[in-house]
Write an enzyme that holds these catalytic residues in place. Structure first.
Site, mmCIF file in Angstrom:
data_model
loop_
_atom_site.group_PDB
_atom_site.id
_atom_site.type_symbol
_atom_site.label_atom_id
_atom_site.label_comp_id
_atom_site.label_asym_id
_atom_site.label_seq_id
_atom_site.Cartn_x
_atom_site.Cartn_y
_atom_site.Cartn_z
ATOM 1 C CG LEU A 65 -1.917 -1.199 1.223
ATOM 2 C CD1 LEU A 65 -2.450 -1.494 2.624
ATOM 3 C CD2 LEU A 65 -3.063 -0.907 0.256
ATOM 4 N N PRO A 66 0.263 2.418 -0.318
ATOM 5 C CG PRO A 66 -1.085 3.954 -1.472
ATOM 6 C CD PRO A 66 -1.129 2.637 -0.745
ATOM 7 C CB THR A 96 8.299 2.153 1.691
ATOM 8 O OG1 THR A 96 8.926 1.224 0.809
ATOM 9 C CG2 THR A 96 9.355 2.969 2.418
ATOM 10 C CE LYS A 171 12.392 1.356 0.473
ATOM 11 N NZ LYS A 171 12.431 0.972 -0.889
ATOM 12 C CE LYS A 246 6.239 5.982 1.261
ATOM 13 N NZ LYS A 246 5.483 4.825 0.812
HETATM 14 P P1 NAD Z 1 0.741 2.426 -6.122
HETATM 15 O O1 NAD Z 1 0.122 3.710 -5.721
HETATM 16 O O2 NAD Z 1 0.977 2.144 -7.561
HETATM 17 O O3 NAD Z 1 -0.140 1.206 -5.528
HETATM 18 C C1 NAD Z 1 -0.822 1.237 -4.324
HETATM 19 C C2 NAD Z 1 -2.148 0.510 -4.519
HETATM 20 O O4 NAD Z 1 -2.826 0.436 -3.256
HETATM 21 C C3 NAD Z 1 -3.100 1.223 -5.488
HETATM 22 O O5 NAD Z 1 -3.484 0.327 -6.518
HETATM 23 C C4 NAD Z 1 -4.277 1.643 -4.608
HETATM 24 O O6 NAD Z 1 -5.532 1.602 -5.289
HETATM 25 C C5 NAD Z 1 -4.213 0.591 -3.515
HETATM 26 N N1 NAD Z 1 -4.893 0.993 -2.284
HETATM 27 C C6 NAD Z 1 -4.772 2.150 -1.583
HETATM 28 N N2 NAD Z 1 -5.566 2.120 -0.489
HETATM 29 C C7 NAD Z 1 -6.190 0.915 -0.500
HETATM 30 C C8 NAD Z 1 -7.137 0.308 0.360
HETATM 31 N N3 NAD Z 1 -7.593 0.932 1.442
HETATM 32 N N4 NAD Z 1 -7.567 -0.928 0.047
HETATM 33 C C9 NAD Z 1 -7.121 -1.560 -1.056
HETATM 34 N N5 NAD Z 1 -6.213 -1.028 -1.913
HETATM 35 C C10 NAD Z 1 -5.768 0.210 -1.645
HETATM 36 O O7 NAD Z 1 2.105 2.330 -5.304
HETATM 37 P P2 NAD Z 1 3.378 1.393 -5.635
HETATM 38 O O8 NAD Z 1 4.327 2.107 -6.510
HETATM 39 O O9 NAD Z 1 2.906 0.034 -6.016
HETATM 40 O O10 NAD Z 1 4.072 1.361 -4.189
HETATM 41 C C11 NAD Z 1 3.526 0.589 -3.122
HETATM 42 C C12 NAD Z 1 4.495 0.650 -1.948
HETATM 43 O O11 NAD Z 1 5.767 0.142 -2.350
HETATM 44 C C13 NAD Z 1 4.742 2.075 -1.427
HETATM 45 O O12 NAD Z 1 4.817 2.029 -0.026
HETATM 46 C C14 NAD Z 1 6.078 2.448 -2.058
HETATM 47 O O13 NAD Z 1 6.786 3.402 -1.283
HETATM 48 C C15 NAD Z 1 6.777 1.101 -2.071
HETATM 49 N N6 NAD Z 1 7.834 0.963 -3.096
HETATM 50 C C16 NAD Z 1 7.594 1.364 -4.385
HETATM 51 C C17 NAD Z 1 8.597 1.217 -5.329
HETATM 52 C C18 NAD Z 1 8.363 1.632 -6.765
HETATM 53 O O14 NAD Z 1 9.342 1.675 -7.531
HETATM 54 N N7 NAD Z 1 7.131 1.904 -7.187
HETATM 55 C C19 NAD Z 1 9.839 0.650 -4.974
HETATM 56 C C20 NAD Z 1 10.036 0.220 -3.658
HETATM 57 C C21 NAD Z 1 9.016 0.380 -2.728
#
Ligand code: NAD
Length: 297
Positions: A65-66, A96, A171, A246
């Site tokens: 999740l975000p 994260t 991390k 972030k």
């Molecule tokens: P994203 O925004 O693409 O995905 C998050 C998903 O969570 C979305 O599809 C959203 O609809 C869903 N969501 C939000 N609230 C919800 C709820 N209450 N119930 C169900 N679903 C819900 O984000 P991402 O890029 O996939 O990143 C996710 C996590 O991974 C973050 O914490 C980010 O910091 C971490 N991260 C991302 C990357 C990257 O390169 N994108 C790399 C390492 C870590």
């Protein structure tokens, strides 16, 4: 084969969920976004209508999740995971989030009779799709042992970093160093160029000398020496400025709470904040190089 609920099928979660399906696990997927749900079904997961529906009869709940507020709400809010999961279900949060939030979640889970581990990842969407993520896991040994086979299906390097929150600590400390080292690498390449060295010559020397670091050898911010680096595609991410920011916010807050001095971490936070404020949050984080060359507004 393990019965898994996967909640949060965004940029990262989508590929991770697909890899769990590919490994033969039975996955029930849930996201607020209908398109993300459709994609997960395409990868072999079954669609759940609600969080309650997703976690019914599963052995492990994985979340991606975000931010911390979403994680705490999804697990412990009304109609959340904890209210509906069967006793003994493992909670595995790969998002994260702040160290403090991860520890709060683990202690709430413990009070409700569940084991929980934080397992944030290193590696972007390409690694999520390829199943080559690095996982840093915080939580009790028992939670780690239960999570390990699931994490193996989504990643290549899995580390047990210690108790609850230690995965998040590893991390953000790592990513703070990455932000600092990237800015330093950009400054060094810019200086070398201004003093008359071309990027390849400086790279050949410094990458075998004491300035060598990952930001240089795997992700060189000057175009040329590392062909796959975003610097060769006008700094399209990659790993965006907003994402680095972030992690630097999380590092600064954790450092404040722990009483750790992070002078360079704070400077890096300021530099990425400035880029983001000026509208460059979508640029790759090695785009600091472009700014040093006065190529950004
Ligand atoms: P994203 O925004 O693409 O995905 C998050 C998903 O969570 C979305 O599809 C959203 O609809 C869903 N969501 C939000 N609230 C919800 C709820 N209450 N119930 C169900 N679903 C819900 O984000 P991402 O890029 O996939 O990143 C996710 C996590 O991974 C973050 O914490 C980010 O910091 C971490 N991260 C991302 C990357 C990257 O390169 N994108 C790399 C390492 C870590």
């Amino acid at each position: 084969m393990t019965k898994i609920a996967f909640i949060g099928l965004g940029n990262m979660g989508s590929g991770m969920c697909a890899n769990l399906c590919k490994a033969g696990h039975e996955v029930r997927a849930f996201d607020l976004n209908a398109e993300a749900m459709k994609a997960a079904e395409g990868h072999g997961a079954s669609a759940a209508a609600t969080v309650a529906d997703a976690v019914k009869d599963v052995e492990i709940v994985v979340t991606m999740l975000p931010a911390g507020k979403h994680v705490l709400a999804v697990y412990f809010g009304d109609d959340g995971v904890a209210a509906h999961a069967a006793r003994g279900t493992l909670f595995l949060d790969c998002s994260t989030i702040a160290v403090e939030d991860a520890r709060e979640a683990a202690s709430k889970a413990d009070a409700a009779g569940f084991l929980m581990a934080d397992a944030p990842v290193s590696g972007g969407t390409a690694a999520a799709d390829a199943g080559t993520l690095t996982f840093m896991v915080g939580g009790p040994e028992e939670a780690y042992a239960q999570a390990k086979p699931i994490l193996d299906a989504m990643g290549k390097n899995i580390f047990h970093a210690g108790g609850s929150g230690n995965g998040q600590a590893a991390k953000i400390a790592n990513n703070m160093l990455l932000g600092i080292s990237m800015i330093g690498t950009c400054e060094a390449f810019n200086l070398a160029e201004k003093l008359g060295l071309d990027a390849q010559t400086f790279f050949d020397i410094s990458s075998t000398a004491s300035g060598q670091c990952w930001s240089m050898t795997s992700y060189c911010p000057a175009p040329g020496p590392v062909p796959a680096a975003p610097s060769n595609r006008d700094y399209q991410p990659g790993f965006a400025v907003a994402m680095m920011l972030k992690d630097l916010h999380l590092a600064a807050a954790a450092a404040k709470a722990a009483g750790a001095e992070v002078t360079l971490g704070e400077m890096a936070e300021k530099i990425y904040q400035d880029l983001d404020t000026r509208g460059h949050g979508g640029l790759d984080f090695s785009g600091v190089m472009k700014d040093l060359k006065r190529q950004l507004d």
